[in-house]
Every structure is written in C-alpha cells, then in structure tokens.
Design a protein around this motif. Sequence first.
Motif, PDB file in Angstrom:
ATOM      1  N   PRO A  12       0.827  -1.205   0.000  1.00 15.68           N
ATOM      2  CA  PRO A  12       0.000   0.000   0.000  1.00 15.68           C
ATOM      3  C   PRO A  12       0.865   1.260   0.000  1.00 15.68           C
ATOM      4  N   VAL A  13       0.364   2.322  -0.641  1.00 10.97           N
ATOM      5  CA  VAL A  13       1.120   3.564  -0.799  1.00 10.97           C
ATOM      6  C   VAL A  13       0.352   4.681  -0.094  1.00 10.97           C
ATOM      7  N   SER A  14       1.065   5.459   0.739  1.00  5.84           N
ATOM      8  CA  SER A  14       0.432   6.555   1.466  1.00  5.84           C
ATOM      9  C   SER A  14       0.244   7.763   0.560  1.00  5.84           C
ATOM     10  N   LEU A  15      -0.632   8.672   0.962  1.00  2.00           N
ATOM     11  CA  LEU A  15      -0.856   9.904   0.198  1.00  2.00           C
ATOM     12  C   LEU A  15       0.414  10.738   0.123  1.00  2.00           C
ATOM     13  N   ARG A  16       1.217  10.720   1.177  1.00  3.24           N
ATOM     14  CA  ARG A  16       2.483  11.466   1.177  1.00  3.24           C
ATOM     15  C   ARG A  16       3.432  10.915   0.112  1.00  3.24           C
ATOM     16  N   GLU A  17       3.508   9.577   0.023  1.00  5.02           N
ATOM     17  CA  GLU A  17       4.365   8.968  -1.001  1.00  5.02           C
ATOM     18  C   GLU A  17       3.850   9.289  -2.401  1.00  5.02           C
ATOM     19  N   LEU A  18       2.523   9.288  -2.567  1.00  4.84           N
ATOM     20  CA  LEU A  18       1.956   9.642  -3.869  1.00  4.84           C
ATOM     21  C   LEU A  18       2.292  11.087  -4.212  1.00  4.84           C
ATOM     22  N   ALA A  19       2.159  12.001  -3.245  1.00  5.03           N
ATOM     23  CA  ALA A  19       2.459  13.414  -3.479  1.00  5.03           C
ATOM     24  C   ALA A  19       3.918  13.612  -3.849  1.00  5.03           C
ATOM     25  N   ASP A  20       4.826  12.822  -3.240  1.00  4.28           N
ATOM     26  CA  ASP A  20       6.256  12.940  -3.551  1.00  4.28           C
ATOM     27  C   ASP A  20       6.571  12.513  -4.981  1.00  4.28           C
ATOM     28  N   ARG A  21       5.779  11.600  -5.524  1.00  2.00           N
ATOM     29  CA  ARG A  21       6.039  11.083  -6.876  1.00  2.00           C
ATOM     30  C   ARG A  21       5.324  11.879  -7.969  1.00  2.00           C
ATOM     31  N   MET A  22       4.366  12.695  -7.577  1.00  3.20           N
ATOM     32  CA  MET A  22       3.560  13.434  -8.560  1.00  3.20           C
ATOM     33  C   MET A  22       4.091  14.856  -8.735  1.00  3.20           C
ATOM     34  N   PRO A  23       3.694  15.535  -9.831  1.00  7.88           N
ATOM     35  CA  PRO A  23       4.124  16.913 -10.037  1.00  7.88           C
ATOM     36  C   PRO A  23       3.650  17.823  -8.913  1.00  7.88           C
ATOM     37  N   HIS A  24       4.411  18.885  -8.662  1.00 12.35           N
ATOM     38  CA  HIS A  24       4.083  19.837  -7.607  1.00 12.35           C
ATOM     39  C   HIS A  24       2.691  20.430  -7.849  1.00 12.35           C
ATOM     40  N   GLY A  25       1.888  20.518  -6.783  1.00 11.80           N
ATOM     41  CA  GLY A  25       0.545  21.072  -6.899  1.00 11.80           C
ATOM     42  C   GLY A  25      -0.531  20.032  -7.138  1.00 11.80           C
ATOM     43  N   SER A  26      -0.153  18.780  -7.360  1.00 16.32           N
ATOM     44  CA  SER A  26      -1.145  17.714  -7.571  1.00 16.32           C
ATOM     45  C   SER A  26      -1.804  17.360  -6.242  1.00 16.32           C
ATOM     46  N   ASP A  27      -3.039  16.922  -6.299  1.00 16.97           N
ATOM     47  CA  ASP A  27      -3.779  16.528  -5.101  1.00 16.97           C
ATOM     48  C   ASP A  27      -4.037  15.021  -5.146  1.00 16.97           C
ATOM     49  N   PRO A  28      -3.167  14.230  -4.499  1.00 12.44           N
ATOM     50  CA  PRO A  28      -3.346  12.775  -4.559  1.00 12.44           C
ATOM     51  C   PRO A  28      -4.641  12.299  -3.897  1.00 12.44           C
TER      52      PRO A  28
END
Length: 197
Positions: A12-28
């Motif tokens: 499982p992947v946390s929202l923080r990990e998703l935010a770190d992998r996505m472009p700045h400003g994205s809302d996981p």
Amino acid sequence: MVEAILFASAEPVSLRELADRMPHGSDPAEAVALLRARYEGRGVAVMRVGDAWAIRTAPDLAYLMQKETVETRKLSRAAIETLAIVAYHQPVTRAEIEEIRGVSVSRGTVDQLLELEWIRFGRRKMTPGRPVTFVVTDQFLDHFGLENARDLPGLQDLRAAGLLDNRPPPGSLAPGPATLDEGDEDEAPGQTELFED
C-alpha cells in the motif's frame, strides 16, 4: 499517475508517497477519490489499508483468487492468541499479554509474529521500566482486509458466529433454572427444599 503507482506497487502507498512522486501542486487525495469512483463495481477496487491505499481484488470476487494465494505456515495456538490480544488490546506490553493469556509468552511466538510483520514495536509505556508495547501493522490489516483495527469483529459478532461460548465467565454466578415464587422473595432459589419436613 496515481493509478499507475498503485497498480505497480505490491505494498500500500500513502498519500504522502503519492504526493512525492507526482508533479508539484497535484492533489493525490482527490485523485484517489476519483479512482475509487472509477473502479466502483468492477473486478478490482482501490482500498484503504491503514493510512495508505492499494489496488486489490474486489471483496466479492476474492474467491476467484484462492488458487493464486501463497499458503504460509500455520500459526500455533499461542501465536494466534497472542496476535488476537495485540489486535484487541493494542498498544499492549508482554506482561499484559501474559496476564490476559494466563501463561508466559515465549520469545519465539513474538519473534514469529514480528517476522511475519503482523505486529511491530510500539511506543514505550510511561510506567516504571518503560516496557515496549506491541501493535498490529498495516500488513496485518491488509491480510485480513481491514481498514483499521476498529473494524475487528466485536464480542457480539464473535458470539453470533459461534466462536465464543455464551456461558458466563468462571466465578460469576448465573441464575439457575429455579424461579422464585412471589411469596418467597426473602429465600434464595433452591433453599426451600432443604428445610422441608
């Protein structure tokens, strides 16, 4: 992007990990909500596991995957009891586990549960000696399909499933089959026949 990350990740992947992998400003969080809606009623679902998210087989189709699962070694009765105590009483110390079970907990039992990554060390208790506590892990929740430990079945659920006796605990007095007549309010049940002529 969130779909690709969750699909490719075995854990499982946390929202923080998703935010770190996505472009700045994205809302996981918003992306996960949209993804959950997209997969609603399909063969797979986006499921919450603790504070993280994962793509899993839909619960109503899990029986199709039974042949695909890896069978792990069976837990001993001591390990099952210890795991249940940790799950229902967390955070719990070794001494508290031993007090509830009524026997000492072997180091091997705790080591086995730690190795399976179903329990982990929690915070130290603020009591003399500062003993370490144990809590269940996200792997435990994921294995049993739980969002959090509060989703564990309660006492009534366990009784209804036939997993617990309906007998009163030892030492408590249960009412007997004898009933009191209205005129015998001062006498205990079963006492009248002792004093009859």
